[in-house]
Each structure stands twice: as structure tokens, then as C-alpha cells.
Design a protein around this motif. Structure first.
Motif, mmCIF file in Angstrom:
data_model
loop_
_atom_site.group_PDB
_atom_site.id
_atom_site.type_symbol
_atom_site.label_atom_id
_atom_site.label_comp_id
_atom_site.label_asym_id
_atom_site.label_seq_id
_atom_site.Cartn_x
_atom_site.Cartn_y
_atom_site.Cartn_z
ATOM 1 N N ARG A 50 -8.263 20.826 38.912
ATOM 2 C CA ARG A 50 -7.942 19.964 40.079
ATOM 3 C C ARG A 50 -9.416 19.174 40.023
ATOM 4 N NH1 ARG A 50 -8.552 25.160 42.283
ATOM 5 N NH2 ARG A 50 -6.992 25.791 40.993
ATOM 6 N N HIS A 51 -9.453 18.111 40.781
ATOM 7 C CA HIS A 51 -10.533 17.438 41.205
ATOM 8 C C HIS A 51 -10.885 17.738 42.557
ATOM 9 C CE1 HIS A 51 -10.394 14.548 37.984
ATOM 10 N NE2 HIS A 51 -9.110 14.609 37.867
ATOM 11 N N MET A 52 -11.812 18.618 42.933
ATOM 12 C CA MET A 52 -12.313 19.098 43.933
ATOM 13 C C MET A 52 -13.134 18.158 44.715
ATOM 14 S SD MET A 52 -13.847 23.099 42.951
ATOM 15 C CE MET A 52 -12.726 24.143 42.187
ATOM 16 N N LYS A 53 -13.210 18.354 46.075
ATOM 17 C CA LYS A 53 -14.031 17.410 46.899
ATOM 18 C C LYS A 53 -15.464 17.948 47.208
ATOM 19 C CE LYS A 53 -10.096 14.634 48.511
ATOM 20 N NZ LYS A 53 -9.594 13.814 49.520
ATOM 21 N N HIS A 58 -16.205 13.180 48.749
ATOM 22 C CA HIS A 58 -16.027 12.450 47.437
ATOM 23 C C HIS A 58 -15.276 13.523 46.477
ATOM 24 C CE1 HIS A 58 -18.602 9.251 48.836
ATOM 25 N NE2 HIS A 58 -19.465 10.072 49.203
ATOM 26 N N SER A 59 -14.291 12.783 45.813
ATOM 27 C CA SER A 59 -13.480 13.332 44.831
ATOM 28 C C SER A 59 -14.322 13.387 43.353
ATOM 29 C CB SER A 59 -12.098 12.832 44.595
ATOM 30 O OG SER A 59 -11.342 13.646 43.704
ATOM 31 N N SER A 61 -15.157 13.413 39.595
ATOM 32 C CA SER A 61 -14.540 12.805 38.456
ATOM 33 C C SER A 61 -14.142 13.877 37.371
ATOM 34 C CB SER A 61 -15.284 11.983 37.788
ATOM 35 O OG SER A 61 -16.605 12.434 37.314
ATOM 36 N N ASP A 75 -15.738 22.151 48.913
ATOM 37 C CA ASP A 75 -15.266 21.381 49.809
ATOM 38 C C ASP A 75 -15.914 21.181 51.108
ATOM 39 O OD1 ASP A 75 -15.504 23.767 51.487
ATOM 40 O OD2 ASP A 75 -13.396 24.618 50.722
#
Length: 216
Positions: A50-53, A58-59, A61, A75
Motif C-alpha cells: 500500500r502507499h502510506m501517507k 502526502h502519499s 511513491s 500516517d
């Protein structure tokens, strides 16, 4: 760019010093690559990539997952290790013995004799994905090194000093290369430049990175 594997050629493992306490073990994981990739595929069926924030929203890459007793997450609450996957509320998958044995062996080859990781971050880079310069400092035991395994497409690793202002060196990493850093270099800033497009026989269009840590 398409990469070929030459299975009939012997694997030559060499050690390339980076700084005090840090080195690249060229081709160290090559012979174990298929087992490691099988492990990644098994782990990510339970704990998907998964693309964590970031705390700033910001997500990332890079697509990520974890295995072991503790997983690294980011998070709105910040950066930390926790025992449960936030996507499933279940414990992270157990770390395969192939993973931990390779990491401990690489650490010994770099001069760190008692490395027993309790966390492995699984990072998947697709073309354009990168990791900015940062320090690994969420771990409580900074006497233990970091062991980082590259699988698949080549990518340029950046390794700097203890200050973000120090200009990092650019080190090309290929399939099977392992970077180990600890001691005087444990808090060195590091990252990777954007992944260039290509195809690898074992990983397709991506690169995997396994980062092993002792968190407690």
C-alpha cells in the motif's frame, strides 16, 4: 532496458566500503533471490502493498508492507512501529526464516555479529518511485545495524553523512546487492533516486527492497 540472468555464471560476492561501519555486499543475496521473492508474494497476500501517507498527508511513491513482530507505519499520527497492520488490524505476517537468516548472515559479513531483526520493511518501487534522504531513527536500539536487500531492477542508492546538508554519494545497486550500515554510520542520511523504467526476469517492471531492523 531488459536485463538477462546468466545462471551458468558463478556469483562473485565482493565487499565495497561506503563509510566507517557501512558497506555494499555485491551479489550477496543473488543465490537466494527466488526464495525471497516467493516470501514477498506470500506475505503480501495477507498484508498487501500500500502507499502510506506521511504525517503531512502526502502519499508515498513507494508501495510498502511489513513482516515480523513489528511493522513500520506512517500516517497523520506520525512515524512509528506497531504490532498490527493498520489495514487489517491483524498482526503482521511472521518473518520467514529465509529472510532473517539472510539478514543475519549479511550483517556478520559486514562485521555485526549479533544481528537478529524483528522487523522487515518490504518496499516495491515502480518507474518514478523514489525515497528522499532520511535517517532511520525510530528504532530504540541504535547499536544494531540496518540491512537492506535489493531485488530486481537497478536503482541508485544515495548515502550521505550525519547531516542532511552533506552531499550524498550515488551508489548504483543491482539485483542481489545488500547494503549494511551501523556503528558510526548508523544515523547516516540515505535514500534512492527515481527508478528508471525497465524489465527484470524475476520482478518484471519493479524493484523490491527488503530493509531489516532491530526495533527494540
Amino acid at each position: 532496458m531488459t536485463l538477462d540472468l546468466f545462471a551458468d555464471q558463478p556469483i562473485e560476492i565482493t565487499t565495497e566500503p561506503l563509510a566507517e561501519g557501512a558497506c555494499v555486499l555485491r551479489q550477496f543475496a543473488s543465490a537466494h533471490a527466488q526464495n525471497l521473492l516467493n516470501g514477498i508474494r506470500h506475505i503480501t497476500t495477507t498484508a498487501p502493498l500500500r502507499h502510506m501517507k506521511t504525517p503531512g498527508g502526502h502519499s508515498m511513491s513507494v508501495a510498502m508492507s511489513c513482516c515480523g513482530t513489528w511493522g513500520w507505519v506512517t500516517d497523520a499520527q506520525g512515524y512509528r512501529y506497531q504490532a498490527q497492520d493498520p489495514c487489517t488490524a491483524e498482526p503482521w505476517p511472521a518473518m520467514p526464516s529465509d529472510f532473517s537468516e539472510l539478514a543475519s548472515s549479511a550483517a556478520r559479513a559486514a562485521g555485526y555479529t549479533d544481528f537478529a531483526p524483528d522487523s522487515c520493511l518490504i518496499n516495491c518501487y515502480e518507474p518514478g518511485a523514489k525515497m528522499g534522504l532520511h535517517q532511520d531513527k525510530n528504532e530504540k536500539d541504535l547499536s544494531q545495524p540496518i540491512v537492506s536487500v535489493s531485488l530486481g531492477l537497478p536503482q541508485v542508492f544515495q548515502f550521505g553523512g550525519l547531516s542532511r546538508n552533506e552531499r550524498p554519494s550515488n551508489i548504483p545497486l543491482g539485483h542481489g546487492d545488500v547494503v549494511v550500515w551501523g556503528g558510526a554510520s548508523r544515523l547516516s542520511y540515505h535514500g534512492v533516486l527515481p527508478l528508471k523504467a525497465g524489465t527484470h526476469p524475476l520482478t518484471g517492471v519493479c524493484r523490491y527492497n527488503l530493509t531489516f531492523r532491530c526495533t527494540r
